[in-house]
Design a protein around this motif. Sequence first.
Motif, short mmCIF file in Angstrom:
data_model
loop_
_atom_site.label_atom_id
_atom_site.label_comp_id
_atom_site.label_asym_id
_atom_site.label_seq_id
_atom_site.Cartn_x
_atom_site.Cartn_y
_atom_site.Cartn_z
N THR A 146 42.80 2.32 42.55
CA THR A 146 41.47 2.81 43.40
C THR A 146 40.79 2.01 42.60
OG1 THR A 146 40.81 5.34 42.49
CG2 THR A 146 42.03 4.25 40.62
N LEU B 183 34.82 2.85 35.19
CA LEU B 183 36.20 2.20 34.83
C LEU B 183 36.48 1.85 32.83
CD1 LEU B 183 37.72 -1.00 36.64
CD2 LEU B 183 38.16 -0.35 34.38
N VAL C 96 48.24 0.43 32.93
CA VAL C 96 47.25 0.29 33.66
C VAL C 96 47.13 -1.67 34.21
CG1 VAL C 96 44.69 0.31 34.73
CG2 VAL C 96 46.11 2.16 33.17
N LEU D 257 43.66 -0.40 38.91
CA LEU D 257 42.61 -0.07 39.02
C LEU D 257 41.65 -1.26 39.47
CD1 LEU D 257 41.35 1.59 36.39
CD2 LEU D 257 41.01 2.10 37.76
N ILE E 8 43.94 10.03 39.85
CA ILE E 8 43.35 9.74 38.17
C ILE E 8 42.65 10.84 37.01
CG2 ILE E 8 41.30 9.01 36.57
CD1 ILE E 8 40.20 6.74 38.10
#
Length: 358
Positions: free
Chosen positions: A258, A265, A279, A325, A353
């Motif tokens: 995403t 972020l 992540v 991400l 998310i």
Amino acid sequence: MKQAAATVADPALIAAAAAILEEGGLVAFPTETVYGLGADAENPDAVARIYEAKGRPHDHPVIVHVAPGADLGYWTTDVPEEARKLAQAFWPGPLTLILKRHPNIPDAVSAGQDSVGMRCPSHPVAIALLQAFKGGKGGVAAPSANKFGNVSPTTAQHVRDEFGMDAHDDGALNGDDACSAGPLGMVLEGGSSEVGIESTIVDMSRLATHGPVLLRPGHISAQQIADVIGMLPAAPDQAAPRASGTLESHYAPRTPVTMLAADALAETLPKLQARGVKVALIGHALPASLAANAHRVLPADPTGYAYGLYAALRDMDQTGSGLILVETPPQGADWAGVNDRLRRSVFGSAGVIASLLK
Ligand code: TXA
Ligand code: MG
């Protein structure tokens, strides 16, 4: 632009690869955009093998690659002056022209449409192969050398990873390996593809009624096209020829991906980590202080970013992370190709998310 390594064509390998194509087999080869999975465009059985190997639906046409100086009149029926100008300006190079299909092109190549995508790539190994195959008079039908919907390959190793091959599975070099090479007769090496995202596709097959139409943005921009033909290509309309690289979901790794702007972020990352989510980050301007399970910084210019994008997605996919991400890249016209591919990679991830934070 970065220089790709190992771009010199070995004549023995090129001859072997051309022979495989002439016999109806498949050869993966480097181009300056991404690696292609090639077959003889005039052999419907060979073209069917591409679809089978990729798991690609049959209604998605493939591009026909030709050597520099090829006779477009053999492959297409109507080449408008503007299309000739584009070929002259950008070939060999990362531009695909959609033109009216000549009956020399089997239905299997164009998925039954009356048009065909033509491209003359600039990678020296691709050119050597196209010049050797049928004495330079053939056409090599080739989509990107990945399984349907996956991230396109920008190295020979990516191709082998896609098709579950060992490094020595080159098919023709060693008789012992030929069988283990699976559906691919050979993978030609050519370093890292220097553009890194697929060719710009312009539909020139309906010029009189619709003008030029940009079916897929890429390294060659709409403005560069306009500079040559004096017409800015339009966005695709309902009746535009189909292009699978234009499906909403494409170029997707297995790990959910995403995109978030840098501020969001930085705010979301610690929340995800607090929930135990690993992540992987891909950014171009993120502070190095952001600690993540894995982190790839791409250049903050669109050419350098495109060069590294697919390898970054593949590498981050291998890090055992629960989420990739991506820091939203700049939105200027120069970034159209990058943003187009990222939008398709993240398609369907809108709720990811929220569900990880639940
Ligand atoms: O850079 C590239 O174009 C790479 C390298 C290998 O040349 N090839 C590539 O092929 O990206 P592929 O099949 O992954 O994507 C080609 C796109 C597809 O979206 C396909 O639907 C579209 O081109 N296409 C091919 N022929 C077409 C046609 N006649 N009309 C409309 N779209 C076409
Ligand atoms: Mg593709």
